[in-house]
Motif scaffolding. Structure first.
Motif, PDB file in Angstrom:
ATOM      1  N   ALA A   1       0.802  -1.222   0.000  1.00 42.48           N
ATOM      2  CA  ALA A   1       0.000   0.000   0.000  1.00 42.48           C
ATOM      3  C   ALA A   1       0.837   1.275   0.000  1.00 42.48           C
ATOM      4  O   ALA A   1       0.475   2.253  -0.656  1.00 42.48           O
ATOM      5  CB  ALA A   1      -0.945  -0.007   1.205  1.00 42.48           C
ATOM      6  N   LYS A   2       1.948   1.306   0.738  1.00 38.86           N
ATOM      7  CA  LYS A   2       2.754   2.526   0.807  1.00 38.86           C
ATOM      8  C   LYS A   2       3.353   2.863  -0.553  1.00 38.86           C
ATOM      9  O   LYS A   2       3.386   4.031  -0.942  1.00 38.86           O
ATOM     10  CB  LYS A   2       3.865   2.399   1.863  1.00 38.86           C
ATOM     11  CG  LYS A   2       4.717   3.648   2.020  1.00 38.86           C
ATOM     12  CD  LYS A   2       3.910   4.811   2.569  1.00 38.86           C
ATOM     13  CE  LYS A   2       4.790   6.023   2.834  1.00 38.86           C
ATOM     14  NZ  LYS A   2       4.068   7.101   3.512  1.00 38.86           N
TER      15      LYS A   2
ATOM     16  N   GLU B   1       2.072   2.194  -3.435  1.00 40.75           N
ATOM     17  CA  GLU B   1       0.984   2.733  -4.262  1.00 40.75           C
ATOM     18  C   GLU B   1       0.619   4.161  -3.840  1.00 40.75           C
ATOM     19  O   GLU B   1       0.513   5.050  -4.691  1.00 40.75           O
ATOM     20  CB  GLU B   1      -0.252   1.843  -4.185  1.00 40.75           C
ATOM     21  CG  GLU B   1      -1.390   2.400  -5.036  1.00 40.75           C
ATOM     22  CD  GLU B   1      -2.690   1.641  -4.891  1.00 40.75           C
ATOM     23  OE1 GLU B   1      -3.446   1.598  -5.873  1.00 40.75           O
ATOM     24  OE2 GLU B   1      -2.968   1.105  -3.791  1.00 40.75           O
ATOM     25  N   SER B   2       0.423   4.384  -2.561  1.00 43.12           N
ATOM     26  CA  SER B   2      -0.005   5.719  -2.118  1.00 43.12           C
ATOM     27  C   SER B   2       1.073   6.769  -2.400  1.00 43.12           C
ATOM     28  O   SER B   2       0.753   7.879  -2.837  1.00 43.12           O
ATOM     29  CB  SER B   2      -0.399   5.711  -0.642  1.00 43.12           C
ATOM     30  OG  SER B   2       0.700   5.440   0.188  1.00 43.12           O
TER      31      SER B   2
ATOM     32  N   ARG C   1       1.039   7.500  -6.187  1.00 44.51           N
ATOM     33  CA  ARG C   1      -0.129   8.315  -6.577  1.00 44.51           C
ATOM     34  C   ARG C   1       0.014   9.756  -6.103  1.00 44.51           C
ATOM     35  O   ARG C   1      -0.377  10.678  -6.805  1.00 44.51           O
ATOM     36  CB  ARG C   1      -1.415   7.679  -6.073  1.00 44.51           C
ATOM     37  CG  ARG C   1      -1.704   6.361  -6.788  1.00 44.51           C
ATOM     38  CD  ARG C   1      -3.108   5.838  -6.544  1.00 44.51           C
ATOM     39  NE  ARG C   1      -3.323   4.549  -7.173  1.00 44.51           N
ATOM     40  CZ  ARG C   1      -3.565   4.349  -8.459  1.00 44.51           C
ATOM     41  NH1 ARG C   1      -3.593   5.362  -9.290  1.00 44.51           N
ATOM     42  NH2 ARG C   1      -3.764   3.130  -8.930  1.00 44.51           N
ATOM     43  N   GLN C   2       0.604   9.958  -4.940  1.00 43.89           N
ATOM     44  CA  GLN C   2       0.755  11.309  -4.405  1.00 43.89           C
ATOM     45  C   GLN C   2       1.916  12.073  -5.017  1.00 43.89           C
ATOM     46  O   GLN C   2       1.780  13.238  -5.379  1.00 43.89           O
ATOM     47  CB  GLN C   2       0.926  11.252  -2.889  1.00 43.89           C
ATOM     48  CG  GLN C   2       1.071  12.635  -2.262  1.00 43.89           C
ATOM     49  CD  GLN C   2       1.143  12.594  -0.755  1.00 43.89           C
ATOM     50  OE1 GLN C   2       1.021  11.551  -0.132  1.00 43.89           O
ATOM     51  NE2 GLN C   2       1.355  13.751  -0.150  1.00 43.89           N
TER      52      GLN C   2
ATOM     53  N   ARG D   1      -2.146  -2.729  -7.217  1.00 48.47           N
ATOM     54  CA  ARG D   1      -1.483  -2.958  -5.934  1.00 48.47           C
ATOM     55  C   ARG D   1      -1.596  -4.435  -5.594  1.00 48.47           C
ATOM     56  O   ARG D   1      -2.663  -5.030  -5.678  1.00 48.47           O
ATOM     57  CB  ARG D   1      -2.106  -2.138  -4.821  1.00 48.47           C
ATOM     58  CG  ARG D   1      -1.379  -2.392  -3.488  1.00 48.47           C
ATOM     59  CD  ARG D   1      -1.934  -1.600  -2.361  1.00 48.47           C
ATOM     60  NE  ARG D   1      -3.351  -1.883  -2.204  1.00 48.47           N
ATOM     61  CZ  ARG D   1      -4.113  -1.324  -1.284  1.00 48.47           C
ATOM     62  NH1 ARG D   1      -3.623  -0.445  -0.454  1.00 48.47           N
ATOM     63  NH2 ARG D   1      -5.372  -1.628  -1.201  1.00 48.47           N
TER      64      ARG D   1
END
Length: 174
Positions: free
Chosen positions: A119-120, A122-123, A126-127, A142
């Motif tokens: 998850a990290k 991916e986030s 995206r950010q 993911r």
């Protein structure tokens, strides 16, 4: 306690890469060894060995060669950050610098799919990355983190998810 500034590794990729697997930032054991996924409890190399049919006990250089042969690139979203320990949750978000993906994708223009190892990754992508890239038609997915810290799924469950994403139709064994 001052958090150390950490830097990721260079990407593992050649011009034939079609798939990019992204982590967030190497953990302490990986940084100390100078190798992606060096923590023996991390399931990444075991999963890749299963999917690509190579010996998981082979040398690090041989494992990297197997990825390249399968047209898989490996990198991290973060170029640098501060963190104590190895957990993604310990990354100080105010310290994050992302890698230069605009240049990476220009140099590796055959990449068509990006898979996030957790998850990290991916986030953060995206950010920090997605707003900086343009005209790069990619698919994103993911996958469950291969980290031993992600214990909510068994190895078999992680393997099944990775196998479904990186099916033989997606990867090339030639």
């Amino acid at each position: 306690m001052t958090k150390p500034l950490l830097f990721c590794f260079e990407p593992v990729a050649d011009c034939n890469a079609e798939i990019l697997i992204l982590g967030s930032m190497p953990g302490q054991e990986s940084l100390a060894a100078g190798q992606y996924y060096a923590n023996r409890r991390n399931a990444f190399w075991k999963i890749m060995a299963e999917l690509l049919e190579f010996d998981p006990g082979c040398s690090y250089e041989a494992r990297l060669h197997e990825l390249k042969t399968a047209r898989i690139a490996l990198w991290d979203v973060l170029k640098s950050c501060t963190r104590i320990g190895s957990l993604d949750a310990s990354i100080d978000n105010s310290s994050i610098t992302a890698n230069n993906f605009q240049s990476f994708f220009a140099a590796h223009n055959r990449i068509r799919a990006v898979f996030f190892n957790g998850a990290k990754a991916e986030s953060a992508y995206r950010q920090y990355v997605l707003p900086t890239i343009s005209n790069v038609p990619l698919s994103y997915m993911r996958l469950p983190s291969t980290s031993p810290a992600h214990a909510s799924l068994s190895y078999e469950q992680k393997l099944q998810a990775w196998r479904a994403a990186l099916s033989p139709a997606e990867i090339s064994l030639s």
